[in-house]
Design an enzyme around this catalytic site. Structure first.
Site, PDB file in Angstrom:
ATOM      1  CD  GLU A 102      -0.973  -5.921   8.812  1.00 48.44           C
ATOM      2  OE1 GLU A 102      -1.195  -5.328   9.889  1.00 48.44           O
ATOM      3  OE2 GLU A 102      -1.457  -5.548   7.716  1.00 48.44           O
ATOM      4  CG  ASP A 140      -1.817  -1.206   1.308  1.00 50.19           C
ATOM      5  OD1 ASP A 140      -1.559  -2.197   0.604  1.00 50.19           O
ATOM      6  OD2 ASP A 140      -2.771  -1.185   2.102  1.00 50.19           O
TER       7      ASP A 140
HETATM    8  C1  GLC Z   1      -2.958  -4.412   3.837  1.00 50.78           C
HETATM    9  C2  GLC Z   1      -1.811  -4.995   3.040  1.00 50.78           C
HETATM   10  C3  GLC Z   1      -2.363  -5.868   1.954  1.00 50.78           C
HETATM   11  C4  GLC Z   1      -3.254  -6.931   2.579  1.00 50.78           C
HETATM   12  C5  GLC Z   1      -4.314  -6.336   3.501  1.00 50.78           C
HETATM   13  C6  GLC Z   1      -5.048  -7.381   4.322  1.00 50.78           C
HETATM   14  O1  GLC Z   1      -3.755  -3.592   3.073  1.00 50.78           O
HETATM   15  O2  GLC Z   1      -0.999  -3.993   2.534  1.00 50.78           O
HETATM   16  O3  GLC Z   1      -1.330  -6.439   1.209  1.00 50.78           O
HETATM   17  O4  GLC Z   1      -3.861  -7.700   1.602  1.00 50.78           O
HETATM   18  O5  GLC Z   1      -3.728  -5.447   4.401  1.00 50.78           O
HETATM   19  O6  GLC Z   1      -4.151  -8.175   5.047  1.00 50.78           O
END
Ligand code: GLC
Length: 426
Positions: free
Chosen positions: A392, A163
């Protein structure tokens, strides 16, 4: 230790399992995410084979008529996330977002099929998914490569899965913020704001959503109308790996026409990917389709191509690049080069290490014979879990846990690292 990690990983998958899909983590991400599901299915496989297929089937139940598979499926109402369905306004019965995410399902489905213990069941389910995945791939080349370059662009940073990468800071600065009203972010109520994108970035994320919404989410118009058009080598490599895996699977299942189409797409894309290689950086770079220039930014997006069947000298150069990074950080692979401006070791995609990226890169390197580098990546991934838990993402120097806790795809990758059959090298 290994047994305890496996048990904990399985427990996290169970906690985040809502029956026919998983949430990435409760609170921060309370819906189904696209590439999270595909990669998490590989972990689910070790617990319940049927459930693993279901995860991907649910995703494709929400494929759009034009072939796109959305990045979020809002299966049920949840006030804890912004931007919710009312902001996207895609007008679907089960609401979805209007953009997509890295197409990793071709790879995942082939892997599920190869490992299946019940081959008849796997064959039936793979045959049903094949044309849907192919339709998604075709959509990419139609909607996101309308001028036939062989490479697809993303039109929103969220599509890349990375992102807030430094890669598109300049391109993203050109996205306006006028007309974006006040909004309340929810992510920073669940996670430390220092680990998350900035408010300025959020305004631009929302501006793009509003722009695409004003165009009725018509994918024949969005590409050319977006002020943000980035060709991300990592994203393209994932698509190319999925195309080749889908081609192999289709051949195995007797779907030769589909196999031929996917193979042709992959060959064209792999040729075009060469244009993103940088001798100076010894990695691939993003390309800005608006300014028509390569982006000199050393991120993991340029190393992810190791996942795709790239030329052997390129794979060797990426392995050497990662070896050099490994001398500088404690835990591979940092999402951005720590020496580069803008690096921030705890802020999402601006430095932290992510297990899903580690998994894909290690998979490709192992396949191409760079076994020592792959082993270091896997070992670092497991050490990160011991130091930081099933988070994460992680600080590549300290291993400090970042973002959300009890993360589905992190747990899935741990199961993969510990339980999979090693991929043959050579
Ligand atoms: C964030 C991450 C993305 C992922 C999402 C859900 O937006 O950058 O890659 O898919 O979270 O985990």
């Amino acid at each position: 230790m290994t047994d305890a990690l496996i048990a904990r990983a399985a427990e996290i998958l169970r906690i985040n399992d809502l029956g026919h899909y998983t949430v990435p983590t409760h609170g921060l991400y309370p819906f189904q995410w696209n590439w999270d599901s595909a990669l998490s299915a590989l972990g689910l496989f070790h617990i319940d084979e049927d459930r693993a297929w279901r995860e991907i089937e649910t995703l494709f139940d929400h494929q759009w008529e034009d072939g796109m598979v959305p990045h979020i499926i809002f299966h049920k109402q949840d006030e804890g996330y912004f931007p919710g369905p009312e902001v996207w306004g895609t007008g679907r019965t089960v609401p979805t977002s209007g953009i997509t995410q890295p197409p990793v399902t071709g790879f995942a489905v082939r892997r599920l099929y190869e490992r299946a213990t019940d081959k008849a069941m796997a064959r039936r389910r793979a045959l049903a998914l094949l044309p849907k995945i192919a339709r998604w791939h075709d959509w990419f080349y139609r909607a996101r490569d309308p001028h036939g370059t062989g490479l697809v662009a993303v039109i929103h940073p969220w599509e890349t899965g990375r992102d807030n990468s430094i890669d598109w800071d300049d391109a993203f600065d050109r996205v306006p913020t006028d007309g974006v009203g006040a909004f309340q972010r929810r992510d920073i109520q669940h996670a430390d704001p220092a680990h998350r994108p900035t408010q300025e970035q959020y305004k631009r994320y929302i501006w793009l959503v509003q722009r695409f919404r004003s165009l009725g989410w018509d994918n024949t118009r969005l590409h050319d109308a977006s002020p943000f058009r980035i060709v991300d080598p990592g994203f393209n490599a994932i698509l190319l790996r999925s195309c080749t895996d889908l081609a192999d699977l289709a051949e195995e299942l007797g779907e030769t026409a589909l196999a031929g189409d996917q193979r042709a797409q992959a060959e064209q894309g792999l040729d075009a990917l060469e244009g993103l290689w940088s001798d100076a950086w010894q990695q691939y770079l993003c390309y800005d389709r608006v300014t028509e220039a390569l982006i000199e930014s050393p991120s993991v997006g340029g190393l992810i191509p190791a996942f795709a069947p790239i030329a052997p000298p390129r794979a060797a150069a990426i392995a050497a690049h990662i070896d050099r990074l490994g001398e500088r950080v404690t835990y591979l692979i940092p999402s951005h080069d720590p020496a580069a401006p803008g690096y921030d070791g705890m802020r999402y995609w601006r430095g932290p290490s992510w297990l899903i990226v580690n998994y894909m890169v290690a998979d490709g390197l192992e396949r191409d014979g760079h076994v020592a580098t792959a082993q270091r990546i896997v070992a670092d991934s497991l050490k990160l879990i011991e130091v930081g838990g099933f988070s994460e993402y992680f600080d590549p120097f300290t291993g400090a846990p970042c973002g959300g806790p009890e993360f589905t795809w992190t747990a899935a990758m741990v199961l993969e690292f510990l339980k999979r059959e090693p991929v043959a090298s050579g």
